[in-house]
Scaffold this motif. Structure first.
Motif, PDB file in Angstrom:
ATOM      1  N   MET A  26       0.829  -1.201   0.000  1.00  0.00           N
ATOM      2  CA  MET A  26       0.000   0.000   0.000  1.00  0.00           C
ATOM      3  C   MET A  26       0.865   1.253   0.000  1.00  0.00           C
ATOM      4  SD  MET A  26      -3.101   0.730  -0.151  1.00  0.00           S
ATOM      5  CE  MET A  26      -4.324   1.927   0.189  1.00  0.00           C
ATOM      6  N   SER A  27       2.034   1.173   0.622  1.00  0.00           N
ATOM      7  CA  SER A  27       2.897   2.353   0.681  1.00  0.00           C
ATOM      8  C   SER A  27       3.478   2.688  -0.692  1.00  0.00           C
ATOM      9  CB  SER A  27       4.020   2.138   1.690  1.00  0.00           C
ATOM     10  OG  SER A  27       4.852   1.089   1.268  1.00  0.00           O
ATOM     11  N   ILE A  28       3.579   1.681  -1.579  1.00  0.00           N
ATOM     12  CA  ILE A  28       4.091   1.949  -2.925  1.00  0.00           C
ATOM     13  C   ILE A  28       3.137   2.850  -3.703  1.00  0.00           C
ATOM     14  CG2 ILE A  28       3.096  -0.068  -4.057  1.00  0.00           C
ATOM     15  CD1 ILE A  28       6.602   1.282  -4.661  1.00  0.00           C
ATOM     16  N   ILE A  29       1.826   2.744  -3.422  1.00  0.00           N
ATOM     17  CA  ILE A  29       0.836   3.603  -4.088  1.00  0.00           C
ATOM     18  C   ILE A  29       1.090   5.063  -3.726  1.00  0.00           C
ATOM     19  CG2 ILE A  29      -1.599   4.175  -4.207  1.00  0.00           C
ATOM     20  CD1 ILE A  29      -1.675   1.559  -5.283  1.00  0.00           C
ATOM     21  N   PHE A  30       1.335   5.325  -2.447  1.00  0.00           N
ATOM     22  CA  PHE A  30       1.602   6.696  -2.016  1.00  0.00           C
ATOM     23  C   PHE A  30       2.906   7.221  -2.621  1.00  0.00           C
ATOM     24  CE2 PHE A  30      -1.002   5.178   1.680  1.00  0.00           C
ATOM     25  CZ  PHE A  30      -2.141   5.896   1.318  1.00  0.00           C
ATOM     26  N   LEU A  36       4.193   6.258  -5.553  1.00  0.00           N
ATOM     27  CA  LEU A  36       3.932   6.505  -6.977  1.00  0.00           C
ATOM     28  C   LEU A  36       3.103   7.764  -7.187  1.00  0.00           C
ATOM     29  CD1 LEU A  36       3.267   2.895  -8.297  1.00  0.00           C
ATOM     30  CD2 LEU A  36       5.257   4.350  -8.723  1.00  0.00           C
ATOM     31  N   ILE A  37       2.140   8.011  -6.309  1.00  0.00           N
ATOM     32  CA  ILE A  37       1.341   9.235  -6.412  1.00  0.00           C
ATOM     33  C   ILE A  37       2.227  10.456  -6.179  1.00  0.00           C
ATOM     34  CG2 ILE A  37      -0.481  10.563  -5.294  1.00  0.00           C
ATOM     35  CD1 ILE A  37      -2.003   7.946  -4.918  1.00  0.00           C
ATOM     36  N   GLY A  38       3.095  10.387  -5.216  1.00  0.00           N
ATOM     37  CA  GLY A  38       4.009  11.495  -4.942  1.00  0.00           C
ATOM     38  C   GLY A  38       4.958  11.768  -6.105  1.00  0.00           C
ATOM     39  N   ILE A  39       5.501  10.708  -6.678  1.00  0.00           N
ATOM     40  CA  ILE A  39       6.405  10.871  -7.816  1.00  0.00           C
ATOM     41  C   ILE A  39       5.654  11.443  -9.019  1.00  0.00           C
ATOM     42  CG2 ILE A  39       7.803   9.608  -9.494  1.00  0.00           C
ATOM     43  CD1 ILE A  39       8.664   7.780  -7.206  1.00  0.00           C
ATOM     44  N   SER A  40       4.440  10.958  -9.268  1.00  0.00           N
ATOM     45  CA  SER A  40       3.675  11.466 -10.414  1.00  0.00           C
ATOM     46  C   SER A  40       3.287  12.927 -10.215  1.00  0.00           C
ATOM     47  CB  SER A  40       2.441  10.606 -10.662  1.00  0.00           C
ATOM     48  OG  SER A  40       1.528  10.725  -9.587  1.00  0.00           O
ATOM     49  N   LEU A  41       2.977  13.325  -8.993  1.00  0.00           N
ATOM     50  CA  LEU A  41       2.688  14.739  -8.735  1.00  0.00           C
ATOM     51  C   LEU A  41       3.930  15.594  -8.929  1.00  0.00           C
ATOM     52  CD1 LEU A  41       0.306  14.610  -5.651  1.00  0.00           C
ATOM     53  CD2 LEU A  41      -0.240  15.332  -7.974  1.00  0.00           C
ATOM     54  N   LEU A  42       5.075  15.095  -8.530  1.00  0.00           N
ATOM     55  CA  LEU A  42       6.324  15.829  -8.726  1.00  0.00           C
ATOM     56  C   LEU A  42       6.632  16.010 -10.216  1.00  0.00           C
ATOM     57  CD1 LEU A  42       8.819  17.079  -7.328  1.00  0.00           C
ATOM     58  CD2 LEU A  42       9.891  14.828  -7.569  1.00  0.00           C
TER      59      LEU A  42
END
Length: 58
Positions: A1-5, A7-13
């Motif tokens: 589940m932490s990988i989703i967060f 990936l979301i952070g990297i995509s927002l960056l």
């Protein structure tokens, strides 16, 4: 589940980086003239001849 967060952070960056690059391009004038490039190939190049046609230079 932490990988989703992660990936979301990297995509927002990445998205914010591209947004900043777009705003920089607009502010620096990259999109000022959007008409001339489309018709530039229709313009004739005006060059001055080296000598008058049909004779020697005066």
């Amino acid at each position: 589940m932490s990988i989703i967060f992660l990936l979301i952070g990297i995509s927002l960056l990445v998205a914010l980086t591209f947004l900043a690059a777009f705003f920089w391009a607009v502010r620096s004038g990259q999109y000022e003239d959007d008409y001339t490039p489309a018709v530039r190939m229709l313009f004739e190049d005006e060059t001055e001849p080296d000598s008058p046609p049909g004779g020697t230079p005066a």
